[in-house]
Scaffold this active site. Structure first.
Site, PDB file in Angstrom:
ATOM      1  N   HIS A  71      -5.839   0.316   5.502  1.00  0.00           N
ATOM      2  CA  HIS A  71      -5.834   0.827   6.874  1.00  0.00           C
ATOM      3  C   HIS A  71      -6.411  -0.157   7.870  1.00  0.00           C
ATOM      4  CE1 HIS A  71      -6.412   4.408   4.135  1.00  0.00           C
ATOM      5  NE2 HIS A  71      -5.162   4.532   4.563  1.00  0.00           N
ATOM      6  N   HIS A  82       0.848  -1.195   0.000  1.00  0.00           N
ATOM      7  CA  HIS A  82       0.000   0.000   0.000  1.00  0.00           C
ATOM      8  C   HIS A  82       0.884   1.247   0.000  1.00  0.00           C
ATOM      9  CE1 HIS A  82      -3.504   2.423   2.092  1.00  0.00           C
ATOM     10  NE2 HIS A  82      -2.916   3.102   1.143  1.00  0.00           N
ATOM     11  N   GLU A 120       1.790   2.941   3.374  1.00  0.00           N
ATOM     12  CA  GLU A 120       1.343   4.237   2.843  1.00  0.00           C
ATOM     13  C   GLU A 120       2.448   5.290   2.986  1.00  0.00           C
ATOM     14  OE1 GLU A 120      -3.201   5.750   2.801  1.00  0.00           O
ATOM     15  OE2 GLU A 120      -2.212   6.003   4.710  1.00  0.00           O
TER      16      GLU A 120
END
Lengths: 332, 332, 332, 332, 332, 332
Positions: F215, F6, F281
Site C-alpha cells: 500500500h 500484490h 490487490e
C-alpha cells in the site's frame, strides 16, 4: 479378604488446625502438626469400628481429598501440609498394620514441575511403605488452566510410578471456581483424566502404568457410546480402523464408589469385573442412611454380593484380587 | 409420530464462511451471511433423507452447538452470528414446514447481561415461530469463570421463558480450556447445570420453567447415589428431612442422546419415561456405524423399541408425547 | 483493677479445624464450627490461670489477629469464620463474665463495601454485648492494593462506630506478600493507619471517633521527629502554621504492647499516659522468657510499675481508667 | 572531623527536567542530561553553605532517594537516569573534593537480575571513586511484589559489594501504592530489610557485608522486644538456644537520621554507639525549624553532643570513626 | 497576518522539573510548579525571536504534546500537571498578548469519564481566554485499549466544545507501546481519529463541531483512494449511494505541518485550501536545517508562497482566514 | 509483461468454512480443509478473467491478509490454517502455472519464536516453489504488545530469508483493538515496520534483505519531511552527519497499491520508480467503480501509463523488471 481400595484418613481436629495455622501464618511459624497419640488412637479406633460394621478387612487410606489444598500459596505450604497428612497416615498404619495401608498424597502444585513431588513420593513409598499414590489431575483446583493429563507435564511422574511399580489413584481435591462443589468437581476431573489420557495416547508411552479412577469413572462408562462413536467417526479425526474406545478403556481400573446399584451394575457390565476394585470412600459423603434400604449408601459389599451376574471369581477379584494386582506393594 | 427433540441445523459452507469472515474482519464489513437457496435446499433435502432413513418424522433443530461461539469478541459478532444461524433455521423450516421446527440459539455473551439476548428471543419465538431455545450454560466456553445456572445472573432469562411458555435445552458450545474437547465439555456442563440449579433451588423461584438436559443428563443419572447421599448427609449441609435428590431431579427433562443402550436403560429407569424425550443429535457425532450392530450409533429408535420394560404408552410419551408437553408451541 | 485492653481469644483446635474446613470445601458444607463446651471451658480456664499469674483482672479479647483471614475467597467464608470467632468469644465471656469482655472481629473483605460488616457489628455489640471492635486496615493481607484508612471507603464504618459509641482497635491480620511475616506487617500497618488518618484529616470528619493503635503505635512514636518536620516543611505541603504533628497524634490511643522497656518509656513520654492503655497480647508472641529478666516479655505490669516518671494517677489511668474511657460499654 | 554519612545530591532543575523528558519520550530522544557548570556550581555552593551552617565537614552524597524511580518502564530509562545522577554527584565531588564523597545509586529494576546494575557499580566505584552505594530494597516502589532482601535474588550484589569492599546504604525510593507516601515507605522498607536479612541469615553467607540502615533503623529498635521474644518463642520457630535478636542486630550499622532526641537516645542505647554513624539527610525533609528548639530538626550535632551518656570516644566514633570503618574507600 | 495555528509552549526547565517531582512523589508534596518570571520571560522572548525569524505574527500555543502524560497514575497527577502547563501558557500570553493565544491541554485520563476535564476546560476558555483545546485521542498512550473517537465516551466533550464554540486540535501525546516513538504515534492517532469519527458518523450528532487534525492528517490524504473505494464497496458495508469519502473528509480542518513540499501540495490539492490552516510546530522536531534548501524544515511560509496553484485568496485563507474561522475566540 | 506483485488468493467458501470449523472445535476434529477441485477451478477461472480484464499477465498471490488470523489460540490452529491457505495457493498455481506464482503466508504467532514458522517457510519455498513470503508485523493483531520489526525477535527470520534469497512482503492481518479496522491497521503497521526497521538499523545486519512494503508505504512517503528532520535533529538523537532518511528509505521496495493518482505520483517521485513494484490487490477493497473515472479504483495500469514523468524504462521496471529483481525465484 475384603480390601477397600478407596478410603481416606480419619484424623483429629489437631491435624486440620495445623492446616489453618499454615494458611494463617504463611508458613512462618515453621514446626509440625501436633497430633497427639491419644487423639490419633481414638480416631483410628473409630475407623476400625466403622470398617468392622460393614465387614471390611483392610482399607487403603489416602489424605482426605478435598482437604489436600494443592492450590495453596506459597507452594511450600502444600509440601508441609501433604507431608503432615502422609505422616498421620503412616502413624495410623503403624497403629493397625493389619487393617490399613497407605496411599500417599503428593505435593504437586500449579505452575511448578511435577518432579517437585518426587521427594515425598520416595519418602512415602520407600521409607514409609505406602502402596500407592493419589494424584489430583487439577492442582489449580478449579481454574481450568493447568495441563490435562496427556500433557508432557505429567510424564516424569508416570515414569517414576512405573519405575517404583506403584499405581496412582485419580482423585481431584478442592474446587474454587464457584461453579461446582469439590464433590461435583471429582466427577468432572475423573472424566477429563480418562478422556485426555486416551486422546493423548499416554499408554503408548507408559504401557505398564496402572491408574485407578475414583467414583466409577466419573461420567465415562455412562457416556460410553458417545466416545465409541467419535473414535470411529471420520469427520472427528477417527475412523473405522481406530482402536475401539471400549478397548482403550481397559487401560484403566475403576473403583466401585457408586452409591447407586444400577450405576454400579452398568460399570461392571461395561468395564468388566477384572478392571474393578472394591472401594467405598467410607466414612465419607456416602455415610448416611439410604431411606430406601435402611443401610448406608456406602455399604457396598452387600450390593455387590447381590449381583448375580457376577461369578464367585469375579467377586473375589473385585473384593481382593484386583487390589493385590494393582497395588503389588500391599503385603497383607 | 416420531419427534426428534435434539437435532441441529444442516447448513452449507457459505454459512460457516460467514462466521470466518466475521471473526476475520471483526464485524467491520457488516452485511449478512450469503447462503444461497440452492445450497440450502440441497442441505435440507439431505437432512430429510437422513431422517427418513431412520424413521424420524419431525426434528427440532437448533444451531450446531460447537459452532455457536458465545465467547467471540466483540460480543456483537455473537449477535450477528447467532441471528444468522436462526435465520437459516427459519428458512429450513419454511422449506419443510411439516418436518422441522426451530429451536433458537441465543446470543448470551460473557460479562454481559443475559437480557442482551431478549431481542433475539422475541424475534425467533414470536416472529419466526420457534418452539424452544437452546442455552449454553458456559458462555465463557471453558474458562470456568462465569456464573453457574443458579446465579441471579440467569433469572431474567428464566422469567422470560416462563412468560413465553418456551422450554430451554441445555447444551454448551465450544471449549477452549485446552483440557476438554467441546464434546467432553458438553457432558461436564450438563452435569453442572443440573447440580447447580438444584443446589440453588432455582425451581422454587420458577416452578413452571421447563428444562431439557442434553445427552441423557451428563453424568448425573450415573452418579445419582452420590447426590442422594449428600442431600441427606448432616455434615454436608443436608439432613434426613431434605427433599430426596431423585425427587428434585424430576424438575428436569432429559433427551435420549446416549449411544450406549445400557446407559439409555439406566436413564429411563432412573428418571422415568415421563421425563425423557426422544432425541438423536443425528446427523452428528453419533452418525457412524457401530461395528457391534452394523447400525449408526445414533439410530436410537430401534434401541428404545427393543426395551421391553417400557410400556407402549411410555414409548409413545418418549417418541412424541413428552415433546408436545415440553414444547407446546410445536403445532405439527 | 488491671484491665488488659489487648488480648486475644484462646480457643481449642476445633475452632481452627473449622477454618480449615471452610477453606477446603469453599463453604459448601455449610454448618457451624463445632467447639465443644468441654474444650472451651478448658481453654478459658487456662487463660484465666495465665491472667492470674501476672495479676490481670480483666481481658478484652478479640479474635486471634493473624487467623482472621480477611482475604479468603469467596468473601462469605470470611463472614462465616469471623462470626464463628465472635461466637466463641461470646461463649468465653459467658463462662467468665467478670474476667473477659469481647472485642469483635469484623468481616471486612477486599473489594467489598465496608458496610458488609455492619450486620456482624450490630450483632456483636448490640446482641452479644461486645465493647469494641478490632479493624484490619489491610483486608487484602499484604497486596498493597486496598484503600488507606483516610479513604472514603472507610467512612461508613467510622460513622457507625461513632453512632454506637464503640472504639476500634487497629490490628492487621495475615500477610501474604512474601516480604514480611504477619507479625512484621502488624507494625507496618499500624504506622500506615496513623499516618494516613492524620494525612487525610479523618478526625475533622469524625472528631469523636476513638482509635486504639496496637503495639505502641508501630514505628510512629520512634519516628516522631520525621513527621513533625514534614508537617511544618513548606516544600512538603506543610508550613509553620500547620497543627503540630505531636498534637494531631493525640487523636489516637495506644496500647503498651512493647516488650522492650526503653521503647515503652519512649511511648509514654511521647504520647502521654493519658493516651495509653495497658495491653499485653498475653498469651501471644511475647509469652516467652526474657533471659535478661527471667520473666516473660509480655509481663508488662511490673515494667510499668517500675517507671518512676509516672505518677500514681498516671498508672491508674494506664491500668484501668483509660480503658474505661475508651471502652465505655465495659461495665465491669 | 564531622562526617555526615547520609546526605543527598543538591542539583539544579535541569537534572530533573531531564528525568521528565526521559519519561515523556520513552528514551527515544537519547542524549544526556544537560546540567550546566554554572547551575551546578551554584547548587554545590549552596550545599556547602548549608553544611558550614551546622558544622559538617564532609558529606557522603547519594541520589535524592524519592527521585530514583527504579520502577520506571522501560528499564533502560532507569539506567540512563541513575547514571545521570551519579554523573552529577561525581561533578559535585570534583568541585569540592574535600567536602563531598559519592555514594552511588544503582539501576536495579523490577523483574530484572540485580547484576544489571554491576556495570554502573564498577563505573562509579572504580572509575569515579565513589565510596559506597545506596540500595533500594523495593525496586517495585510499592507493589509489595518483589523479593525481600534475604532472597537469593540479591546475593550476587552482596558478593560484589564484599569483593569491592564497599558498604550499602539501605534506602527505598518512590512509593506508588497509594497507601503510604514515599517518606513513610522509607521507614517500612528499612524495617523489612533488617528483619528479612536476619530471618534469612544473610550474614551467614556474607559475614563481611557492611549495611547501613537509614533513619535509625525504621521501626526495629523501637519494636525490639517483639523480635527478641519471637526469636526465643518455641511456637514461632524459635527457641531458647537461638542467637538473641539484639545480638544479630549488631550486623547492621545505623545512621542518626532521627529528628526526635528521645528516639535517637533509644537508638544509641539499643544498638550502641559503635554501630551508629552520624547522618542528617540535610538539606532534606528535616530542614525546617523545630518550634520547640528554634533550630532545624536536622541539626543533629548539638543533640548528640548534649547526650551525656555518650563518652568522648563514642562521640568521635559516631561523628567520624564509624564512617571511616564502614566506608574505607573514603580517604579524606 | 500570519497565524501559526499549531505551536507549543516554550517553557524553562523548572516546569519540567515540576513534572519529574510530581512523578517522584506521587503528588504528596502538593504545591505548584515554580516557574520564575525571569525564566519565563527569557523563554518567551526566545520564542518571539524564533517567530520573527520566519515572519510569524501570532502563534496558537498548547502544551508540548509528548509531555502531556495523560496516562500518568494516579490520574490527579495529570490534572495538576496539565493545569500547570495551561498556567504557564496563560502567563506567556499575558507577556505577549499580541503574539500568542492559548490552546488548552485537557486532563483526560484512561478509564475516567471525559467530563473529568470539564473544570479545566471552563477555567482555560472562560477564565483565562484560551481559544481552543488540544485533545489526545489516545489517553492510554499506546496500549491500544481506549475507545476510538466515535465512541460515546467522547460525546460529552463534543457537546461541551460545541456549546463553548471552541475547536479541538487532535494531537496525541506519549507512546509507551515500545513499537512506535511518540512522534510516529502522532501520525497513527491522527489517522485513527479521522477514520473512526467518519466511520461512526460523529458529525451527524455534532454537525458544528470543528476539528483540526495535526500534521496534515496523518496518513489519510495519502491513502485517500483506499477509503474512497471502501466507502463505495458493497462487500465492505458500503455502496454506490454512500456519501463519497472525500466529501465526508470536509468535516475536518488540517494544519500544514508537513515538512515535505510534495506532501503539502498533495494535502492542499486533496482537502482544499479552505480546510487548511497554516501551522509549523516551530520550534519543534522540524527545527533543523534541510540540507537541500538550507532553511529549517519547519519554515513553511515560503513553501506555501511558492505554490503557484494557490490563489492569493487561498493563501490568505491558509495563513489567517481559516484560523479566524476555526478559532472565533481569537480576537487579535 | 505485467506482473501484479500484490494480489491474494481467490478461494471458495469451503476454505473459510474450514477456518470457522478450526475455531469452533479448537482443532480437535483434525483433518484438512476440503476444497473441491471444481470449486477451486471456478474460483481461479474467475480470477483469471479479472486479470484479463485489466491486462495483468501474472499475479503473485498470497493468503487473503485479514483472514490470516495470526492471533488465533491455540497457536497450532494458525499453523493448520496458514498451511491450508498455502496449499490452496499451490493448487491454484498448478491450475494456471503461467499466470500465478505463490507468496506464502507464515504461521508466526504471538509469544512464540519466529522460528516456529520455518517448517512452513521451507515447505512452501523449497517444496512448493513459492517465490516470496508475506509477513504480518503484528501477529498479536492489534494489542500493541509485540516486538517491533527491529527487535531481535525477528532476526532469525531475516537470516533465513536472506539464506533462501526470498523477499518478504509486509502486510498485517486482522485487528481486534476496536480502534481501527483491519484495513486501517494495514496502513498503521506498514508505517511502523518501515520506521522501526530504520530506527533499529536492521539493514546493517541484513544488507541483502529485500522487503516490499504494501500500500505504497503506509504514511511514510507522505510524512517524509518529519522523518528527514528528526533524523538530522540534534535534540532528537540525530545530527547533521546522520545518513539522510530518504537515503535509508531506499532499503525498501514499495508496491503501487494506492488508489489515488496524486498519492501514487508522490510515491513514485519520492522513492523512485526503481523501488516500486506494480501491485493492485485486485480483486480486493479497491475493486469498486470510481465514479470520477468509471473504472475500478484498482485498475492502476492506465494510471501509471498516463504518468508522463516516467520514462519507458521506468514503466517497464515498475511493471515487470523490479518484480523480477525482488522475486528472483519467479521464473515466468
Amino acid at each position: 479378604m475384603i480390601i477397600d481400595a478407596h478410603a481416606h484418613l480419619v484424623a483429629p481436629d489437631s491435624l486440620y488446625a495445623y492446616r489453618a495455622n499454615l494458611l494463617a501464618d504463611g508458613g512462618y511459624h515453621g514446626g509440625k502438626a501436633k497430633v497427639s497419640d491419644d487423639d490419633l488412637t481414638a480416631a483410628a479406633a473409630n475407623n476400625i469400628a466403622t470398617m468392622d460394621g460393614v465387614g471390611t478387612d483392610v482399607q487403603l487410606i489416602s489424605p482426605r481429598p478435598y482437604h489436600q489444598g494443592h492450590s495453596m500459596r506459597p507452594a511450600r505450604l502444600v509440601h508441609d501440609w501433604i507431608s503432615a497428612n502422609n505422616d498421620v497416615i503412616a502413624r495410623t498404619v503403624e497403629l493397625h498394620p493389619t487393617r490399613f495401608a497407605g496411599v500417599a498424597g503428593l505435593p504437586i502444585t500449579p505452575g511448578n514441575p511435577v518432579s517437585d513431588a518426587f521427594d515425598e513420593l520416595h519418602r512415602t513409598v520407600e521409607d514409609l511403605g505406602f502402596v500407592g499414590v493419589t494424584v489430583n489431575p487439577d492442582p489449580s483446583e478449579g481454574t481450568a488452566t493447568g495441563p490435562a493429563m496427556d500433557d508432557r507435564y505429567w510424564f516424569p511422574l508416570y515414569g517414576k510410578l512405573v519405575e517404583l511399580d506403584v499405581p496412582m489413584q485419580i482423585h481431584s481435591a478442592g474446587c474454587y471456581s464457584g461453579r461446582e462443589t469439590y464433590s461435583e468437581h471429582f466427577v468432572t476431573e475423573e472424566s477429563i483424566a480418562i478422556l485426555s489420557m486416551l486422546r493423548g495416547n499416554v499408554f503408548e508411552h507408559f504401557p505398564t502404568l496402572r491408574v485407578m479412577i475414583s467414583h466409577g469413572g466419573g461420567s465415562v462408562p455412562y457416556q460410553l457410546g458417545r466416545w465409541q462413536a467419535e473414535q470411529l467417526h471420520p469427520l472427528l479425526g477417527g475412523g473405522p480402523e481406530a482402536t475401539p474406545f471400549e478397548e482403550k478403556l481397559k487401560h484403566f481400573y475403576f473403583d466401585t464408589v457408586l452409591h447407586y446399584p444400577l450405576a454400579l451394575e452398568l460399570l461392571l457390565k461395561t468395564v468388566g469385573p477384572e478392571q474393578t476394585l472394591f472401594g467405598t470412600e467410607r466414612p465419607g459423603s456416602g455415610s448416611t442412611t439410604n431411606p430406601a434400604t435402611g443401610a448406608p449408601f456406602d455399604d457396598l459389599k452387600p450390593v455387590i454380593e447381590a449381583m448375580d451376574f457376577l461369578s464367585a471369581d469375579a467377586r473375589t477379584a473385585i473384593f481382593e484380587g484386583n487390589a493385590r494386582k494393582v497395588f503389588p506393594r500391599l503385603k497383607l
